[in-house]
Design an enzyme around this catalytic site. Sequence first.
Site: not given
Ligand code: AP5
Length: 215
Positions: A16, A92, A126, A159, A170
Amino acid sequence: MSEPHVLLLGAPGAGKGTQSKRLADAFDIEHVTTGDALRANKDMDIGHMDTAYDTPRAYMEAGELVPDAVVNEIVKTALDSANGYVLDGYPRNLEQAEYLSEITDLDVAVFLDVSEPELVERLTGRRVCDECGANYHVEFNPPEEAGVCDECGGDLIQRDDDTEETVRERLRVYRENTAPVVEHYREEGVLVEVDGEGTPDEVFEAIREEVDAAT
Ligand code: AP5
């Protein structure tokens, strides 16, 4: 013509963040991400909101969701000042989806489909620049020099929530809370699915086509 209103949905590690940044550049729209906003405000005092923990950090390091009141406020503030946007990491759960429908209309919700073994590999490998936030992967997208950001020369770090144990939690929280959100948008008729296992370029082209078709 109004700017696109795009929601990117997918499990942790589905890509994402990677794809949202590209979409925001390509369509010249805002990238609104609750994950980055919370990481930038990890130690904000939320104790007055009658929450179980006093800071977002405690929830994030446990792999749990931060309370709705905190993230709803972040999203409302960001969307109030955006024309077009790509929303990443929100909603979420169904309560957040309901709140979102009160404050904006979506053109399309794109679900990035990636298998669980691939998600675990992506997240545990990552690395993120602690200066500019650029994303790498030790195997799939390595920097030119190990541990150093290609963009700004900053240090690459893991991270806190990308350890295998927290990643598993998660994914459990995702299955329980966020998978129903995907079904909700399917029922609303705004969901499209994209295979998230191609190269980042292939995935981006597939998303771009869906956004073009919907706007
Ligand atoms: P990346 O693009 O970073 O993936 P992502 O889907 O953004 O993963 P996140 O871990 O950031 O998502 P998340 O939803 O868990 O975390 P968030 O920060 O929102 O890609 C991942 C890896 O894969 C990278 O190394 C990349 O290089 C690689 N990659 C990407 N595309 C690829 C491909 N096509 N092929 C190969 N490799 C690839 O949230 C973190 C925390 O915040 C949550 O756990 C929660 O505690 C809190 N939080 C956030 N939003 C909310 C909410 N709305 N409500 C409540 N709590 C929340």
